[in-house]
Scaffold this active site. Structure first.
Site, PDB file in Angstrom:
ATOM      1  N   ARG A 135      18.003 -25.687   3.841  1.00 18.30           N
ATOM      2  CA  ARG A 135      17.420 -26.196   5.078  1.00 18.30           C
ATOM      3  C   ARG A 135      16.146 -26.962   4.807  1.00 18.30           C
ATOM      4  NH1 ARG A 135      17.084 -21.690   8.833  1.00 18.30           N
ATOM      5  NH2 ARG A 135      19.201 -22.422   9.158  1.00 18.30           N
ATOM      6  N   TYR A 136      15.321 -26.411   3.941  1.00 16.47           N
ATOM      7  CA  TYR A 136      14.036 -27.041   3.624  1.00 16.47           C
ATOM      8  C   TYR A 136      14.222 -27.945   2.412  1.00 16.47           C
ATOM      9  CZ  TYR A 136      11.952 -23.384   6.575  1.00 16.47           C
ATOM     10  OH  TYR A 136      11.619 -22.561   7.612  1.00 16.47           O
ATOM     11  N   ARG A 189      13.776 -25.810  -1.333  1.00 10.52           N
ATOM     12  CA  ARG A 189      14.143 -24.423  -1.624  1.00 10.52           C
ATOM     13  C   ARG A 189      15.420 -24.037  -0.885  1.00 10.52           C
ATOM     14  NH1 ARG A 189      10.175 -25.261   1.842  1.00 10.52           N
ATOM     15  NH2 ARG A 189       9.496 -23.821   3.458  1.00 10.52           N
ATOM     16  N   CYS A 241      24.285  -3.599   1.266  1.00 14.20           N
ATOM     17  CA  CYS A 241      22.900  -3.106   1.310  1.00 14.20           C
ATOM     18  C   CYS A 241      22.949  -1.590   1.257  1.00 14.20           C
ATOM     19  CB  CYS A 241      22.215  -3.485   2.616  1.00 14.20           C
ATOM     20  SG  CYS A 241      22.222  -5.242   2.954  1.00 14.20           S
ATOM     21  N   CYS A 270      20.368  -1.951   8.264  1.00 13.87           N
ATOM     22  CA  CYS A 270      19.314  -1.931   9.269  1.00 13.87           C
ATOM     23  C   CYS A 270      19.918  -2.320  10.617  1.00 13.87           C
ATOM     24  CB  CYS A 270      18.223  -2.930   8.909  1.00 13.87           C
ATOM     25  SG  CYS A 270      17.704  -2.765   7.193  1.00 13.87           S
ATOM     26  N   CYS A 280      19.351  -5.885  11.785  1.00 13.34           N
ATOM     27  CA  CYS A 280      19.673  -6.964  10.837  1.00 13.34           C
ATOM     28  C   CYS A 280      20.104  -8.230  11.559  1.00 13.34           C
ATOM     29  CB  CYS A 280      20.792  -6.529   9.892  1.00 13.34           C
ATOM     30  SG  CYS A 280      21.178  -7.805   8.680  1.00 13.34           S
ATOM     31  N   ARG A 302      21.611 -10.652  10.058  1.00 16.00           N
ATOM     32  CA  ARG A 302      22.849 -11.151   9.446  1.00 16.00           C
ATOM     33  C   ARG A 302      23.991 -10.163   9.611  1.00 16.00           C
ATOM     34  NH1 ARG A 302      19.932 -12.878   4.345  1.00 16.00           N
ATOM     35  NH2 ARG A 302      18.849 -14.741   5.062  1.00 16.00           N
ATOM     36  N   ASP A 360      14.726 -11.923  15.763  1.00 19.29           N
ATOM     37  CA  ASP A 360      15.618 -13.057  16.035  1.00 19.29           C
ATOM     38  C   ASP A 360      16.498 -12.818  17.265  1.00 19.29           C
ATOM     39  OD1 ASP A 360      14.813 -14.642  13.889  1.00 19.29           O
ATOM     40  OD2 ASP A 360      16.153 -13.579  12.500  1.00 19.29           O
ATOM     41  N   ASP A 387      11.485 -17.623  13.604  1.00 17.11           N
ATOM     42  CA  ASP A 387      12.504 -18.439  12.944  1.00 17.11           C
ATOM     43  C   ASP A 387      13.275 -19.093  14.087  1.00 17.11           C
ATOM     44  OD1 ASP A 387      13.865 -19.520  10.804  1.00 17.11           O
ATOM     45  OD2 ASP A 387      14.142 -17.581   9.799  1.00 17.11           O
ATOM     46  N   LYS A 440      11.105 -21.732  10.162  1.00 20.17           N
ATOM     47  CA  LYS A 440      10.033 -20.824  10.570  1.00 20.17           C
ATOM     48  C   LYS A 440       8.868 -21.597  11.182  1.00 20.17           C
ATOM     49  CE  LYS A 440      11.345 -17.621   6.950  1.00 20.17           C
ATOM     50  NZ  LYS A 440      12.417 -18.460   6.367  1.00 20.17           N
TER      51      LYS A 440
HETATM   52  C1  LIG Z   1      12.891 -18.283   5.200  1.00 25.06           C
HETATM   53  C2  LIG Z   1      13.678 -19.290   4.544  1.00 25.06           C
HETATM   54  C3  LIG Z   1      13.199 -19.931   3.396  1.00 25.06           C
HETATM   55  C4  LIG Z   1      11.844 -19.600   2.775  1.00 25.06           C
HETATM   56  O1  LIG Z   1      10.804 -19.940   3.615  1.00 25.06           O
HETATM   57  P1  LIG Z   1       9.290 -19.777   3.111  1.00 25.06           P
HETATM   58  O2  LIG Z   1       8.473 -20.169   4.302  1.00 25.06           O
HETATM   59  O3  LIG Z   1       9.126 -20.695   1.954  1.00 25.06           O
HETATM   60  O4  LIG Z   1       9.088 -18.352   2.725  1.00 25.06           O
HETATM   61  C5  LIG Z   1      14.003 -20.876   2.814  1.00 25.06           C
HETATM   62  N1  LIG Z   1      15.199 -21.216   3.346  1.00 25.06           N
HETATM   63  C6  LIG Z   1      15.667 -20.626   4.459  1.00 25.06           C
HETATM   64  C7  LIG Z   1      16.997 -21.062   4.991  1.00 25.06           C
HETATM   65  C8  LIG Z   1      14.928 -19.656   5.098  1.00 25.06           C
HETATM   66  O5  LIG Z   1      15.401 -19.073   6.205  1.00 25.06           O
HETATM   67  S1  SF4 Z   2      17.883  -6.459   7.145  1.00 25.33           S
HETATM   68 FE1  SF4 Z   2      20.132  -6.771   6.869  1.00 25.33          FE
HETATM   69  S2  SF4 Z   2      20.325  -7.821   4.898  1.00 25.33           S
HETATM   70 FE2  SF4 Z   2      18.255  -6.901   4.950  1.00 25.33          FE
HETATM   71  S3  SF4 Z   2      18.499  -4.878   4.009  1.00 25.33           S
HETATM   72 FE3  SF4 Z   2      18.723  -4.578   6.195  1.00 25.33          FE
HETATM   73  S4  SF4 Z   2      20.949  -4.701   6.561  1.00 25.33           S
HETATM   74 FE4  SF4 Z   2      20.567  -5.595   4.527  1.00 25.33          FE
END
Ligand SMILES: *Cc1c(COP(=O)(O)O)cnc(C)c1O
Ligand code: SF4
Length: 384
Positions: free
Chosen positions: A127-128, A131, A140, A144, A147, A149, A308, A345, A352
Site C-alpha cells: 500500500r505504501y 514497505r 496464532c 484475539c 482481531c 483479520r 477497526d 487505519d 494510517k
Molecule cells: C501498518 C501498515 C504498514 C506499516 O506502517 P508503519 O506506519 O510504517 O508502521 C505497512 N503496510 C500496511 C499495509 C500496513 O497496514
Molecule cells: S490480533 Fe489477530 S492476527 Fe494478531 S495475534 Fe490476535 S488473532 Fe492473531
C-alpha cells in the site's frame, strides 16, 4: 547453551509469574515452559475452559454461536492470567467470546482495511511506497476476539502455502522500491524457526531490503516461544524489529519480561502496537501504567490503534474522543517515550492517519505561532 539473563538490579523482581490454575498444578515446569506443550494444550472448547474459570451464561452462548466463524484458542499460559470470577477481566474480554461478536453494524466490513484490494500477489499487501505486509501463516497461539483479520486468521484454507510464499518473495525481490518488510500473519512465530529462517535469509539476500519487522503477539500470549535458539537465529539477520501487541498491564509478567530481555539482548528493537478496546484499556491511567511497564522491558510504545470497522467487534469500539483524551493525559505528563502515536487505519485502504488532540496548535498570524502547552498555558513562537 542458554543465555543467562543477567540483572544486577531489582527490575526483574518487579515482574511476577501468574499463578497456575489448579488444572495445571501437576504439570512439570519443563512442560509449562515449553512452547510446543503450550501450543498443543491450547483451550479450544467450553469443557476445557470451564476447568480454568467460572464461565458465565453469556460466554457459553457466545461460544456456541461464534466458534464456527472464528475459533476460540487460548494458551494455558494466557488463560492463567484470567480472573476466574470476573467476566470483565481484560484477559477474558480479549480471548473468550462475547455476544457482541454476533452483532454486525451496517458500516462494518469483512476487510475494513482493503488489504485484499492492495494485494498484487496473494499474501503481500503493498500500500505504501517503500514497505509491504507479508502474510506467512494463518495461525496464532491465542485468537484475539478483537482481531481485525478474523476473515483469514484461524481459517486453514487461507494458509500461506509454499507456492504462495515463493510468489511473495519473488514480488518483493522484483520491487526494488521495497526497503521494509513486515512479516505478519496470523502470527509469524507460528512458523517453525526453520521456516522463519528461510524467509529471513531469502529477504536478507536482497540488496534493496533494509529492515524487517516481525509482527507478533507471541510475546504476550506465548512468551515461551522466545527461546535462546530462536533469538540466536535472529541475530544473523539484523536489523530485526519486533512489533508486538500488549493491551493491558495484566499481560506484563516475569515470562514476558524474560522474553523481551532475550530479544533486546540479542539486539532486536521492540515496538508495541496497542489496540484501544472498550472495557480493556480505554482509560489513560491504564495505558500509562502499561507503557511504563513496557519501557522497563525495553519495549517502546509505537501506536495506539483506534479499533477497526471489522465485523463483529463493535462492542470493543470506543469513541474517537477517548483516544484523544488518552493522548492529552499522557503528553507532557509522562516521558515522551511513553507517548505513542494515536492512529486510525482508514477504512477502504487509506492507510494510517495520525490523530493529535487539536489543543497544542492554536494557529498563526504571519510569523507568529500561538501554541498551548500540556497544562493549557499559551505561548508564542516567532519565526525569523
Ligand atoms: C501498518 C501498515 C504498514 C506499516 O506502517 P508503519 O506506519 O510504517 O508502521 C505497512 N503496510 C500496511 C499495509 C500496513 O497496514
Ligand atoms: S490480533 Fe489477530 S492476527 Fe494478531 S495475534 Fe490476535 S488473532 Fe492473531
Amino acid at each position: 547453551m542458554a543465555l543467562e539473563i543477567v540483572t544486577k538490579n531489582n527490575v526483574r523482581d518487579r515482574y511476577k509469574s501468574p499463578e497456575r490454575p489448579d488444572v495445571w498444578k501437576d504439570t512439570s515446569d519443563k512442560d509449562w515452559n515449553n512452547w510446543v506443550w503450550q501450543q498443543q494444550k491450547r483451550i479450544k472448547s467450553m469443557e476445557q475452559l470451564e476447568k480454568v474459570i467460572h464461565v458465565n451464561e453469556e460466554e457459553r452462548n457466545a461460544f456456541a454461536q461464534s466458534h464456527e466463524q472464528f475459533n476460540m484458542g487460548i494458551t494455558p499460559y494466557y488463560a492463567s492470567l484470567m480472573d476466574k470470577d470476573d467476566p470483565n477481566c481484560p484477559i477474558r474480554l480479549q480471548s473468550v467470546p462475547k455476544m457482541g461478536e454476533l452483532f454486525i453494524h451496517p458500516a462494518e466490513m469483512e476487510d475494513p482495511l482493503g488489504e485484499e484490494k492492495d494485494m498484487p500477489v496473494p499474501g503481500v499487501t503493498h500500500r505504501y511506497p517503500d514497505r509491504v505486509l507479508f502474510y506467512t501463516t494463518h495461525n496464532c497461539p491465542v485468537y484475539c476476539r478483537h482481531c481485525t483479520r478474523k476473515r483469514k486468521v484461524s481459517d486453514p484454507s487461507s494458509a500461506a502455502q509454499t507456492a504462495q510464499l515463493e510468489a511473495g518473495l519473488k514480488y518483493i525481490e522484483e520491487h526494488k522500491e521495497i526497503r521494509d518488510v513486515i512479516i505478519s500473519g496470523g502470527d509469524p512465530l507460528s512458523n517453525s524457526d526453520e521456516r522463519l529462517e528461510y524467509i529471513l535469509s531469502r529477504l536478507r539476500a536482497m540488496d534493496h531490503i533494509e529492515v524487517f519487522r516481525l509482527g507478533t503477539r507471541n510475546l504476550v500470549t506465548l512468551p515461551q516461544r522466545i527461546t535462546d535458539s530462536f533469538v540466536q537465529m535472529l541475530r544473523k539477520y539484523h536489523p530485526v524489529f519486533i512489533h508486538t501487541h500488549f493491551n493491558h498491564p495484566k499481560e506484563v509478567t516475569r515470562e514476558t519480561f524474560d522474553a523481551c530481555t532475550r530479544l533486546a539482548d540479542a539486539g532486536c528493537v521492540i515496538n508495541n502496537q496497542m489496540v484501544l478496546l472498550k472495557g480493556v484499556n480505554d482509560k489513560a491511567e491504564i495505558v500509562k501504567e502499561l507503557n511504563h511497564k513496557l519501557l522497563m522491558m525495553r519495549v517502546r510504545p509505537y501506536y495506539i490503534f483506534q479499533c477497526d470497522m471489522s465485523q463483529g467487534i463493535s462492542h470493543f469500539r470506543t469513541p474517537v474522543e477517548t483516544g484523544l483524551e488518552i493522548i492529552r493525559k499522557l503528553r507532557g505528563w509522562t516521558s515522551g517515550m511513553a507517548v505513542p502515536h494515536y492512529v486510525i487505519d482508514a477504512p477502504g485502504g487509506g492507510g494510517k492517519i495520525p490523530l493529535l488532540p487539536p489543543d497544542y496548535l492554536i494557529g498563526h498570524e504571519g510569523k507568529t505561532w500561538k501554541l498551548r502547552n500540556y497544562k493549557g498555558k499559551e505561548y508564542e513562537y516567532i519565526e525569523p
